[in-house]
Write a protein that holds these residues in place. Structure first.
Motif, PDB file in Angstrom:
ATOM      1  N   TYR A   1       0.824  -1.206   0.000  1.00 32.27           N
ATOM      2  CA  TYR A   1       0.000   0.000   0.000  1.00 32.27           C
ATOM      3  C   TYR A   1       0.867   1.268   0.000  1.00 32.27           C
ATOM      4  CZ  TYR A   1      -3.156   3.636   1.654  1.00 32.27           C
ATOM      5  OH  TYR A   1      -3.866   4.803   1.794  1.00 32.27           O
ATOM      6  N   LYS A   2       2.074   1.156   0.553  1.00 33.04           N
ATOM      7  CA  LYS A   2       2.983   2.306   0.578  1.00 33.04           C
ATOM      8  C   LYS A   2       3.521   2.625  -0.815  1.00 33.04           C
ATOM      9  CE  LYS A   2       4.473   0.730   5.116  1.00 33.04           C
ATOM     10  NZ  LYS A   2       5.579   0.076   5.853  1.00 33.04           N
ATOM     11  N   ASN A   3       3.384   1.675  -1.740  1.00 24.02           N
ATOM     12  CA  ASN A   3       3.850   1.866  -3.107  1.00 24.02           C
ATOM     13  C   ASN A   3       2.741   2.545  -3.918  1.00 24.02           C
ATOM     14  OD1 ASN A   3       4.558   1.560  -5.825  1.00 24.02           O
ATOM     15  ND2 ASN A   3       5.542  -0.420  -5.488  1.00 24.02           N
ATOM     16  N   PRO A   4       2.997   3.722  -4.491  1.00 17.93           N
ATOM     17  CA  PRO A   4       1.952   4.432  -5.239  1.00 17.93           C
ATOM     18  C   PRO A   4       1.309   3.588  -6.339  1.00 17.93           C
ATOM     19  CG  PRO A   4       3.856   5.853  -4.919  1.00 17.93           C
ATOM     20  CD  PRO A   4       4.257   4.471  -4.440  1.00 17.93           C
ATOM     21  N   ALA A   5       2.034   2.614  -6.866  1.00 17.73           N
ATOM     22  CA  ALA A   5       1.490   1.784  -7.938  1.00 17.73           C
ATOM     23  C   ALA A   5       0.309   0.937  -7.480  1.00 17.73           C
ATOM     24  CB  ALA A   5       2.595   0.879  -8.499  1.00 17.73           C
ATOM     25  N   TYR A   6       0.148   0.779  -6.171  1.00 12.38           N
ATOM     26  CA  TYR A   6      -0.913  -0.079  -5.644  1.00 12.38           C
ATOM     27  C   TYR A   6      -2.027   0.701  -4.948  1.00 12.38           C
ATOM     28  CZ  TYR A   6       2.038  -4.048  -6.724  1.00 12.38           C
ATOM     29  OH  TYR A   6       2.800  -4.987  -7.390  1.00 12.38           O
ATOM     30  N   HIS A   7      -1.972   2.026  -5.003  1.00 14.41           N
ATOM     31  CA  HIS A   7      -2.982   2.828  -4.302  1.00 14.41           C
ATOM     32  C   HIS A   7      -4.385   2.608  -4.851  1.00 14.41           C
ATOM     33  CE1 HIS A   7      -0.285   6.033  -2.155  1.00 14.41           C
ATOM     34  NE2 HIS A   7      -0.185   4.823  -1.654  1.00 14.41           N
TER      35      HIS A   7
ATOM     36  N   THR B   1     -10.022  -2.770   1.889  1.00 12.86           N
ATOM     37  CA  THR B   1      -9.633  -3.896   1.033  1.00 12.86           C
ATOM     38  C   THR B   1      -8.607  -4.783   1.731  1.00 12.86           C
ATOM     39  OG1 THR B   1     -10.050  -2.604  -0.972  1.00 12.86           O
ATOM     40  CG2 THR B   1      -8.605  -4.533  -1.186  1.00 12.86           C
ATOM     41  N   ILE B   2      -7.654  -4.169   2.418  1.00  9.11           N
ATOM     42  CA  ILE B   2      -6.643  -4.951   3.133  1.00  9.11           C
ATOM     43  C   ILE B   2      -7.299  -5.820   4.204  1.00  9.11           C
ATOM     44  CG2 ILE B   2      -4.670  -4.796   4.707  1.00  9.11           C
ATOM     45  CD1 ILE B   2      -3.791  -2.309   3.075  1.00  9.11           C
ATOM     46  N   GLU B   3      -8.276  -5.268   4.896  1.00 11.36           N
ATOM     47  CA  GLU B   3      -8.980  -6.050   5.921  1.00 11.36           C
ATOM     48  C   GLU B   3      -9.747  -7.210   5.285  1.00 11.36           C
ATOM     49  OE1 GLU B   3      -9.979  -7.112   9.797  1.00 11.36           O
ATOM     50  OE2 GLU B   3      -8.465  -5.740   8.999  1.00 11.36           O
TER      51      GLU B   3
ATOM     52  N   THR C   1     -10.631 -12.905   3.893  1.00 12.72           N
ATOM     53  CA  THR C   1     -10.920 -13.893   2.862  1.00 12.72           C
ATOM     54  C   THR C   1      -9.750 -14.837   2.608  1.00 12.72           C
ATOM     55  OG1 THR C   1     -10.256 -12.306   1.138  1.00 12.72           O
ATOM     56  CG2 THR C   1     -12.593 -12.441   1.671  1.00 12.72           C
ATOM     57  N   SER C   2      -8.521 -14.409   2.921  1.00 18.67           N
ATOM     58  CA  SER C   2      -7.387 -15.312   2.715  1.00 18.67           C
ATOM     59  C   SER C   2      -7.520 -16.575   3.562  1.00 18.67           C
ATOM     60  CB  SER C   2      -6.070 -14.595   3.024  1.00 18.67           C
ATOM     61  OG  SER C   2      -6.006 -14.199   4.390  1.00 18.67           O
ATOM     62  N   ALA C   3      -8.281 -16.485   4.639  1.00 21.34           N
ATOM     63  CA  ALA C   3      -8.506 -17.662   5.478  1.00 21.34           C
ATOM     64  C   ALA C   3      -9.215 -18.775   4.725  1.00 21.34           C
ATOM     65  CB  ALA C   3      -9.328 -17.267   6.714  1.00 21.34           C
ATOM     66  N   LEU C   4      -9.856 -18.431   3.614  1.00 24.55           N
ATOM     67  CA  LEU C   4     -10.625 -19.419   2.853  1.00 24.55           C
ATOM     68  C   LEU C   4      -9.819 -20.107   1.760  1.00 24.55           C
ATOM     69  CD1 LEU C   4     -13.893 -17.326   2.389  1.00 24.55           C
ATOM     70  CD2 LEU C   4     -13.689 -19.406   3.733  1.00 24.55           C
ATOM     71  N   HIS C   5      -8.541 -19.784   1.619  1.00 27.00           N
ATOM     72  CA  HIS C   5      -7.822 -20.192   0.411  1.00 27.00           C
ATOM     73  C   HIS C   5      -7.821 -21.690   0.182  1.00 27.00           C
ATOM     74  CE1 HIS C   5      -4.573 -20.690   3.376  1.00 27.00           C
ATOM     75  NE2 HIS C   5      -3.975 -21.487   2.518  1.00 27.00           N
TER      76      HIS C   5
END
Length: 393
Positions: free
Chosen positions: A187-193, A200-202, A207-211
């Motif tokens: 998120y600190k990278n402007p390319a990903y803002h 979204t991060i939350e 949701t990653s728990a469902l992988h």
């Protein structure tokens, strides 16, 4: 106590099901599918009975139960028969086949009862929302709805952790924190803002728990095999990505049109991470062979998190690999297996990864420990400050 209706005239089958369910359910046994029991929370339909109905009558009866938010599960007691596809074709929620392992049967039944209640609650809530005059009230309803969807996901995970290998619960917790750390760093990278914000991060974290939820559909002799898988066994193992995607898609369909934008977003990300976390940056992954930025970002994060945890964790069939060796493997996959930007973020955060791995080592792998931990729980405050300083520099 929930009410379960067993529709069968097969005394052997009913005796088996009663033996498994009697302690936790109020049971009713009937040979007639068309005798609707509105007080039922669940219907177990004997395959041997369905030949008494023509297909349209059978499907209509099952749909009527589903309309009443009563899940129907097809059951049979001949271990040599396989009616899984039939169960889906006639509209059943799921199936049960022998051997009837009590923990598996109970977990599956409780999951579908809970999902049916969620759907009923969502339907009622949407009616309330449409009549609400205040935007603030509507916002509260949306938050409640999202939390309910997340509760359903945690329920599914608890089910998997209870009936599969003992390391599952902590693997989920560790990879959640790895993914969140990577996302916060990117998120600190402007390319990903444009792709990342706090909400979204939350959602990535949740949701990653469902992988790996699709692994519940992989046979034990493959999932728990201590040695190397054969080519055919590996082919079956790889289907867990599609099975997981299908499970989340089914949950999305349960919500119908009653869901809010937040709930839809939650399930969209869950679909992405379940389906695509084994894709590779070079296009050589599975199941779709996606390449580069065509792979959803959450799946690119999970690819690094999953490999790191799989290598650094002990298993009954292997020893843990040391952190430096795991780091070397991930670096060697930069631009081939992994997104280069995600590998760079991992290198900046590798001390944090190692600490999370240590703090959430498999020393309490019971379903009671399937809980969400804050970063403060995992890293001492002075350590956390050091990690943050190093990642900002």
């Amino acid at each position: 106590m929930p009410h379960a209706k067993i529709i069968s005239f097969n005394s052997l089958l009913t005796d088996q099901l009663v033996g498994v369910l009697a302690e936790d359910y109020q049971l009713e046994i009937s040979p007639n599918l068309n005798e609707m029991s509105v007080e039922s929370d669940l219907v177990l339909l004997d395959h041997d009975l369905i030949d008494q109905y023509d297909e349209s009558e059978l499907i209509a009866a099952i749909q009527q139960y589903e309309h009443l938010h009563i899940p129907v599960i097809l059951v049979w007691n001949n271990s040599e028969e396989d009616y899984r596809e039939l169960a889906i074709e006639i509209g059943c929620s799921d199936y049960l086949r022998p051997p009837f392992i009590p923990s598996v049967v109970n977990a599956k039944c409780k999951t579908y009862i809970s999902l049916a209640k969620l759907k009923l609650n969502f339907t009622s809530r949407s009616v309330t929302a449409k009549s609400a005059a205040c935007e603030e009230s509507k916002g509260l309803i949306d938050v409640t709805e999202l939390l309910a969807v997340q509760d359903a996901a945690i329920l599914c995970l608890a089910t998997i952790a209870r009936i599969r290998d003992h390391s599952t619960g902590n693997h989920i917790l560790r990879t959640q924190h790895y993914v969140k750390a990577l996302a916060e760093h990117l998120y600190k990278n402007p390319a990903y803002h444009d792709q990342l914000d706090a909400e979204t991060i939350e959602l990535y974290y949740k949701t990653s728990a469902l992988h790996d939820i699709g692994k519940v559909g992989i046979p034990d002799h493959i999932l728990q095999k201590p040695g190397e898988l054969s080519a055919e066994e590996y082919r079956v193992m790889k289907t867990h990505t599609v099975l997981g995607y299908q499970a989340v898609t089914s949950a999305q369909q349960l919500l119908d049109n009653a869901s809010s934008n937040k709930a839809v977003r939650f399930l969209e990300l869950a679909q992405q991470v379940t389906l695509s976390h084994h894709e590779r940056w070079d296009g050589e992954g599975y199941p779709q062979g996606l390449k580069g930025e065509d792979i959803p970002l959450i799946a690119r994060l999970m690819a690094v998190a999953d490999v790191y945890d799989a290598m650094i964790s002990r298993r009954p069939y292997k020893s843990a690999v040391d952190h430096k060796r795991v780091t070397d493997v991930i670096v060697s996959g930069r631009g081939a297996h992994f997104d280069p930007a995600v590998v760079d973020a991992f290198l900046d955060l590798q001390d944090m990864f190692e600490r999370i791995s240590f703090k959430l080592e498999d020393v309490f792998p019971s379903s009671a420990d399937l809980m969400l931990h804050s970063m403060g729980d995992l890293i001492a405050e002075n350590d956390l400050a050091t990690v943050v300083e190093s990642s900002d520099s």
